[in-house]
Design a protein around this motif. Sequence first.
Motif, PDB file in Angstrom:
ATOM      1  N   GLY A 156      25.617 -58.268  45.745  1.00  0.00           N
ATOM      2  CA  GLY A 156      24.690 -57.138  45.675  1.00  0.00           C
ATOM      3  C   GLY A 156      23.228 -57.540  45.627  1.00  0.00           C
ATOM      4  N   GLY A 166      21.572 -59.122  47.845  1.00  0.00           N
ATOM      5  CA  GLY A 166      20.926 -58.988  49.163  1.00  0.00           C
ATOM      6  C   GLY A 166      20.938 -60.250  50.003  1.00  0.00           C
ATOM      7  N   ASN A 209      19.601 -54.292  37.315  1.00  0.00           N
ATOM      8  CA  ASN A 209      19.270 -54.022  38.720  1.00  0.00           C
ATOM      9  C   ASN A 209      20.477 -54.231  39.630  1.00  0.00           C
ATOM     10  N   LEU A 210      21.304 -55.201  39.300  1.00  0.00           N
ATOM     11  CA  LEU A 210      22.514 -55.420  40.091  1.00  0.00           C
ATOM     12  C   LEU A 210      23.456 -54.230  39.977  1.00  0.00           C
ATOM     13  N   ASP A 233      22.730 -51.169  39.376  1.00  0.00           N
ATOM     14  CA  ASP A 233      22.174 -50.074  40.194  1.00  0.00           C
ATOM     15  C   ASP A 233      22.573 -50.224  41.653  1.00  0.00           C
ATOM     16  N   ARG A 234      22.478 -51.450  42.143  1.00  0.00           N
ATOM     17  CA  ARG A 234      22.782 -51.673  43.560  1.00  0.00           C
ATOM     18  C   ARG A 234      24.278 -51.590  43.861  1.00  0.00           C
ATOM     19  N   SER A 274      12.790 -56.133  49.909  1.00  0.00           N
ATOM     20  CA  SER A 274      13.414 -57.287  50.573  1.00  0.00           C
ATOM     21  C   SER A 274      12.409 -58.037  51.455  1.00  0.00           C
TER      22      SER A 274
END
Length: 173
Positions: A11, A13, A105-106, A108-109, A158
Amino acid sequence: MSNVVLIGYMGVGKSTIGIEIAKIFSKDFIDTDALIEEKESKSISEIFNLFGERHFRKLEERLLIHSQFHNHVISTGGGMPCFDNNVMRLKEIGTTIYLKISPENLADRLWVGRKKRPLISQIETVEDLVDFIRTKLEEREEYYLQADFVIDVNGKASCEVVDEIGTVVKKIN
Ligand code: S3P
């Protein structure tokens, strides 16, 4: 050789960013999960469900032992560096870059798409997902932090992460 190896939790990216880096530096992009799916003609979820995690880890190890990479950007499965001495293999293959991000944050993704990811598909609340990721990251950072470079991804678009990695890649090429 000139390979760039992206490591970090699922997750974060790795693939999205890896594809961009490959384009910018005229390298070939590969994703180790996609390679395994192609070789086995099964999705990662099917491999986990049919044969279990240990079997999947053996497939990851085998892929690293038997593949040759030249001028590639390699996006690795989140657990790949943390099993079977793979982190050393990855460091031999190329310049390793750890994309670091917080459990919050992970989560959330990952929350919306979690059903497709075998390790988190059964988790039922965001809080449990954050706890699970926090515990996993604590175990895994021992391996992730052996990367040649660490890039903090928290709160960054990103394109910013791509720029930072680009600076690293320019130095090593
Ligand atoms: C895993 C991450 C996944 C995939 C598998 C196990 C892990 O890869 O290899 O579901 O152990 O963290 P991504 O990081 O590409 O999602």
